[in-house]
Design an enzyme around this catalytic site. Structure first.
Site, PDB file in Angstrom:
ATOM      1  N   LYS A 116       0.809  -1.230   0.000  1.00 48.20           N
ATOM      2  CA  LYS A 116       0.000   0.000   0.000  1.00 48.20           C
ATOM      3  C   LYS A 116       0.838   1.274   0.000  1.00 48.20           C
ATOM      4  O   LYS A 116       0.424   2.294  -0.570  1.00 48.20           O
ATOM      5  CB  LYS A 116      -0.966   0.004   1.193  1.00 48.20           C
ATOM      6  CG  LYS A 116      -1.835  -1.251   1.312  1.00 48.20           C
ATOM      7  CD  LYS A 116      -2.654  -1.566   0.061  1.00 48.20           C
ATOM      8  CE  LYS A 116      -3.246  -2.961   0.133  1.00 48.20           C
ATOM      9  NZ  LYS A 116      -3.647  -3.522  -1.146  1.00 48.20           N
ATOM     10  N   GLY A 165      -9.003  -3.903   6.107  1.00 48.06           N
ATOM     11  CA  GLY A 165      -9.166  -3.530   7.515  1.00 48.06           C
ATOM     12  C   GLY A 165      -8.218  -4.190   8.503  1.00 48.06           C
ATOM     13  O   GLY A 165      -8.142  -3.772   9.653  1.00 48.06           O
ATOM     14  N   PHE A 202      -7.545  10.576   9.507  1.00 43.35           N
ATOM     15  CA  PHE A 202      -8.756   9.749   9.465  1.00 43.35           C
ATOM     16  C   PHE A 202      -9.895  10.544   8.834  1.00 43.35           C
ATOM     17  O   PHE A 202     -10.261  11.619   9.317  1.00 43.35           O
ATOM     18  CB  PHE A 202      -9.125   9.293  10.889  1.00 43.35           C
ATOM     19  CG  PHE A 202     -10.386   8.472  10.955  1.00 43.35           C
ATOM     20  CD1 PHE A 202     -10.502   7.278  10.254  1.00 43.35           C
ATOM     21  CD2 PHE A 202     -11.470   8.891  11.728  1.00 43.35           C
ATOM     22  CE1 PHE A 202     -11.659   6.516  10.314  1.00 43.35           C
ATOM     23  CE2 PHE A 202     -12.637   8.132  11.793  1.00 43.35           C
ATOM     24  CZ  PHE A 202     -12.732   6.947  11.094  1.00 43.35           C
ATOM     25  N   HIS A 208     -17.489   4.576   0.445  1.00 45.47           N
ATOM     26  CA  HIS A 208     -16.546   3.775  -0.329  1.00 45.47           C
ATOM     27  C   HIS A 208     -17.127   3.676  -1.738  1.00 45.47           C
ATOM     28  O   HIS A 208     -18.138   3.020  -1.952  1.00 45.47           O
ATOM     29  CB  HIS A 208     -16.399   2.390   0.315  1.00 45.47           C
ATOM     30  CG  HIS A 208     -15.593   1.420  -0.509  1.00 45.47           C
ATOM     31  ND1 HIS A 208     -15.207   0.199  -0.033  1.00 45.47           N
ATOM     32  CD2 HIS A 208     -15.099   1.495  -1.755  1.00 45.47           C
ATOM     33  CE1 HIS A 208     -14.523  -0.435  -0.971  1.00 45.47           C
ATOM     34  NE2 HIS A 208     -14.449   0.325  -2.031  1.00 45.47           N
ATOM     35  N   LYS A 237     -18.512  -6.608   2.332  1.00 44.40           N
ATOM     36  CA  LYS A 237     -19.592  -5.927   1.618  1.00 44.40           C
ATOM     37  C   LYS A 237     -20.833  -6.816   1.611  1.00 44.40           C
ATOM     38  O   LYS A 237     -20.724  -8.031   1.463  1.00 44.40           O
ATOM     39  CB  LYS A 237     -19.161  -5.644   0.170  1.00 44.40           C
ATOM     40  CG  LYS A 237     -18.010  -4.644   0.086  1.00 44.40           C
ATOM     41  CD  LYS A 237     -17.448  -4.580  -1.317  1.00 44.40           C
ATOM     42  CE  LYS A 237     -16.201  -3.697  -1.347  1.00 44.40           C
ATOM     43  NZ  LYS A 237     -15.469  -3.828  -2.613  1.00 44.40           N
ATOM     44  N   GLU A 288      -7.056   2.096  -2.347  1.00 43.66           N
ATOM     45  CA  GLU A 288      -6.229   1.009  -2.843  1.00 43.66           C
ATOM     46  C   GLU A 288      -6.736   0.581  -4.218  1.00 43.66           C
ATOM     47  O   GLU A 288      -7.803   1.015  -4.647  1.00 43.66           O
ATOM     48  CB  GLU A 288      -6.162  -0.178  -1.877  1.00 43.66           C
ATOM     49  CG  GLU A 288      -7.445  -0.566  -1.194  1.00 43.66           C
ATOM     50  CD  GLU A 288      -7.195  -1.508   0.004  1.00 43.66           C
ATOM     51  OE1 GLU A 288      -7.391  -2.706  -0.191  1.00 43.66           O
ATOM     52  OE2 GLU A 288      -6.827  -1.053   1.106  1.00 43.66           O
ATOM     53  N   ASN A 290      -7.583  -2.876  -6.555  1.00 40.60           N
ATOM     54  CA  ASN A 290      -7.732  -4.329  -6.617  1.00 40.60           C
ATOM     55  C   ASN A 290      -7.386  -4.787  -8.024  1.00 40.60           C
ATOM     56  O   ASN A 290      -8.005  -4.334  -8.990  1.00 40.60           O
ATOM     57  CB  ASN A 290      -9.150  -4.741  -6.276  1.00 40.60           C
ATOM     58  CG  ASN A 290      -9.527  -4.286  -4.883  1.00 40.60           C
ATOM     59  OD1 ASN A 290      -8.745  -4.391  -3.953  1.00 40.60           O
ATOM     60  ND2 ASN A 290     -10.718  -3.740  -4.743  1.00 40.60           N
ATOM     61  N   ARG A 292      -7.872  -7.537  -9.627  1.00 40.48           N
ATOM     62  CA  ARG A 292      -8.587  -8.786  -9.936  1.00 40.48           C
ATOM     63  C   ARG A 292     -10.007  -8.451 -10.381  1.00 40.48           C
ATOM     64  O   ARG A 292     -10.440  -7.312 -10.264  1.00 40.48           O
ATOM     65  CB  ARG A 292      -8.679  -9.627  -8.658  1.00 40.48           C
ATOM     66  CG  ARG A 292      -9.433  -8.877  -7.549  1.00 40.48           C
ATOM     67  CD  ARG A 292      -9.844  -9.733  -6.382  1.00 40.48           C
ATOM     68  NE  ARG A 292     -10.757  -9.034  -5.495  1.00 40.48           N
ATOM     69  CZ  ARG A 292     -10.412  -8.182  -4.535  1.00 40.48           C
ATOM     70  NH1 ARG A 292      -9.135  -7.897  -4.337  1.00 40.48           N
ATOM     71  NH2 ARG A 292     -11.332  -7.589  -3.787  1.00 40.48           N
ATOM     72  N   VAL A 295     -16.098  -9.602  -6.724  1.00 38.39           N
ATOM     73  CA  VAL A 295     -17.392 -10.244  -6.480  1.00 38.39           C
ATOM     74  C   VAL A 295     -18.506  -9.423  -7.138  1.00 38.39           C
ATOM     75  O   VAL A 295     -19.391  -9.971  -7.798  1.00 38.39           O
ATOM     76  CB  VAL A 295     -17.659 -10.353  -4.953  1.00 38.39           C
ATOM     77  CG1 VAL A 295     -19.079 -10.849  -4.690  1.00 38.39           C
ATOM     78  CG2 VAL A 295     -16.635 -11.263  -4.283  1.00 38.39           C
TER      79      VAL A 295
END
Ligand code: MV4
Length: 451
Positions: A116, A165, A202, A208, A237, A288, A290, A292, A295
Site C-alpha cells: 500500500k 481492515g 482519518f 466507499h 460488503k 487502494e 484491486n 482482480r 465479487v
C-alpha cells in the site's frame, strides 16, 4: 485466442468464468477439492481435476498442484477468479515460467498495488489525490506521534501489506497512540508477516466508491463507471450498486479521470478496481487498487451491458480495448446472499440446502453455484448466491429487489435474505443517505415468524 482455460477457483465465480468460456468457444478445466466433488463448476467444465483435500492450503492455494493440473490438461491460460491466488504475484510469475497465461495483470503490476505504501507513492507521482499522511513507512512510536501531531488527530494507522481492515487502528488522541500502534503492528505481523506501518488523517464518515477500469497491452486505459460499496459490515460488503446515489456528473468526470491516471501509472493490463474514500464534501482520495475481477462485477455488467470476464480474456489474449469510457444509463443493485445468520451476528450457517428456488423475471439475475440438495462446506467463504436486479431508476430497482427477495426460497440453512429485506425498507438506504458506518447502527428487528 486461448484454447483451454483452467479455472483456479470454486463456487459461483468458477461457474461464471466457465459460462463466458463456453460462449467464446474456449475449453475449460475445473480444479476441485474433495469437499467440492458435487459442485456445479466440476460438472459444467469440460474437464475436472481433483487437486486435494478440503483445506485451501492443500487445494485452491496450492500452486504446485494447480500447475500440475494445468500441465496434464494442456491449458494455455489460467483464470484465478477472486480471492485465493488472484492477487498473488508469485503465482502470476510461476504461470509465466510455465508459459501459461495468467488472466490478469503482470506480477510487477500486482506487486506495485499489493504494497500500500508503494501504491500510494505511485499515485502521488501520477497526480491522483490521496489522504494526507506519513511520507512512506513510519519508523517508530516517536516518529508516528510527531507525524500525527503534524497532520492532526484523528489519524488512522494502516499496514502496508494490509487491505480489508486488517492491521488498521483509529487514534483519536496522542495518549492512545502507543497502545494502538503496538496492536496494529502485532496484527500486521501476525496476518501478513510484515509489520510495515503508515499513517493517514482519518476521514470521518466516508463513502466507499470504486471505479471499474480496464487496460490493454497497448497502454489504453478506460473506466467503466463506479460502484457504491458503503453498505458493508466489518469490511465485508453486503450490497453494492451502480451508479452511486452520491455521484454527480462532475464528480464522475473527476474520479474517472483519476482512475485512468491510476491505471496508466502502472501500465495496467486487465480489468481492475480503483477504490476511493469520498467525504461529505465530495472530496475523494485513492485508497487502494484491486488487481482482480471482483465479487460485485455484475452490477457494472448490468448497467453497461458488457461481459467483464470476456473483457479479461480478450485483454489477456492481446486484443485491444476500444478505450472509451462507459457511463451507466440504468441502475443495478447486488445483494450478497450468504449462508449466515443475520440475527446471530452473521454467524456462518453451513449445511445442506433442503429447498432452493431462485428469483426470476425481467431484470433479475442470480449468480450461484448452489441447488436443492447442495451441501455447503464449512471450509470456504459463506457466499452462496448473488441476487442482482436492474431497472431504469434506483427507485424501480429497489422495488424489483424487494419483489425478488420475497420470491427467493432457501431452506435448510440461515441466509442474509431477511437482512436485505429489512435494508430495502430503510429510509436512509432508500434516500441514498448513507456512509461506511451505516450498518454499525442498523437495527434488524425481530425475525419474521415462519409462514
Ligand atoms: C480509511 C478510513 C478513513 N480514513 N482511511 C478500511 C479498509 C481499508 N481498505 C481502508 N479502510 C478505511 N480507510 C482513512 N484515511 C476508513 C476506512 C474504512 C472503510 C473504508 C471503506 C469501506 C469500509 C470502511 C469501514 C471502516 C473504515
Amino acid at each position: 485466442m486461448f484454447k483451454k482455460i483452467l479455472i483456479a477457483n470454486r463456487g459461483e465465480i468458477a461457474l461464471r468464468i466457465i459460462r463466458t468460456c463456453r460462449e467464446m468457444g474456449i475449453r475449460t478445466v475445473a480444479i476441485y477439492s474433495t469437499a467440492d466433488k458435487d459442485s456445479l463448476h466440476v460438472r459444467f467444465a469440460d474437464e475436472a481435476v481433483c487437486i486435494g483435500p478440503p483445506a485451501s492450503a492443500e487445494s485452491y492455494l496450492n500452486i504446485p498442484k494447480i500447475m500440475a493440473a494445468a500441465e496434464i490438461t494442456n491449458a494455455d491460460g489460467i483464470h484465478p477468479g477472486y480471492g485465493f491466488l488472484a492477487e498473488n504475484a508469485d503465482f502470476a510469475e510461476v504461470c509465466q515460467q510455465y508459459d501459461i497465461k495468467f488472466i490478469g495483470p503482470t506480477p510487477d503490476q500486482i506487486r506495485k498495488m499489493g504494497d500500500k505504501v508503494t501504491a500510494k507513492e505511485t499515485m502521488i507521482k501520477a497526480g491522483v489525490p490521496v489522504v494526507p499522511g506519513s511520507d512512506g513507512l513510519v519508523k517508530d512510536v516517536k516518529h508516528g506521534k510527531k507525524i500525527s501531531a503534524d497532520i492532526g488527530y484523528p489519524v488512522i494507522i494502516k499496514a502496508t501489506a494490509g487491505g480489508g481492515g486488517k492491521g488498521m487502528r483509529i487514534v483519536w488522541k496522542d495518549e492512545e497512540f502507543e497502545t494502538q500502534w503496538d496492536s496494529a503492528r502485532k496484527e500486521a505481523k501476525a496476518s501478513f508477516g510484515n509489520d510495515g506501518i503508515y499513517i493517514e488523517k482519518f476521514v470521518e464518515e466516508p463513502r466507499h466508491i470504486e471505479f471499474q477500469i480496464a487496460g490493454d497491452q497497448d497502454g489504453n486505459v478506460c473506466h467503466l463507471s463506479e460502484r457504491e460499496c458503503s453498505i458493508q459490515r466489518r469490511h465485508q460488503k453486503l450490497l453494492e450498486e451502480s451508479p452511486s446515489p452520491f455521484m454527480t456528473d462532475e464528480l464522475r468526470q473527476k474520479m474517472g479521470d483519476a482512475s485512468i491516471l491510476a491505471g496508466k501509472a502502472i501500465n495496467y493490463e486487465g480489468v481492475g478496481t480503483v477504490e476511493f474514500l469520498v467525504d461529505k464534501y465530495r472530496n475523494f482520495y485513492f485508497m487502494e487498487m484491486n488487481t482482480r475481477i471482483q465479487v460485485e462485477h455484475p452490477v457494472t455488467e448490468e448497467v453497461i451491458d458488457h461481459d467483464l470476464i470476456k473483457e479479461q480474456i480478450k485483454i489477456a489474449a492481446g486484443i485491444p480495448i476500444t478505450g472509451e469510457n462507459y457511463i451507466p444509463t440504468l441502475h443495478a443493485i447486488e445483494c450478497r446472499i450468504n449462508a449466515e445468520d443475520p440475527y446471530n451476528n452473521f454467524r456462518p450457517s453451513p449445511g445442506k440446502i433442503t429447498s432452493f428456488h431462485s428469483s426470476k423475471g425481467h431484470g433479475v439475475r442470480v449468480d450461484t453455484h448452489v441447488y436443492a440438495g447442495y451441501l455447503i462446506p464449512p471450509y470456504y467463504d459463506s457466499m452462496i448466491a448473488k441476487l442482482i436486479c436492474r431497472a431504469q431508476t434506483r427507485e424501480e430497482c429497489i422495488t424489483k429487489m424487494e419483489r425478488a427477495l420475497d420470491e427467493f426460497i432457501i431452506e435448510g440453512v440461515k441466509t442474509t435474505i431477511p437482512f436485505h429485506k429489512k435494508l430495502m425498507q430503510d429510509e436512509k438506504f432508500r434516500s441514498g443517505d448513507f456512509h461506511t458506518g451505516f450498518l454499525n447502527d442498523f437495527d434488524l428487528g425481530e425475525p419474521e415468524p415462519d409462514k
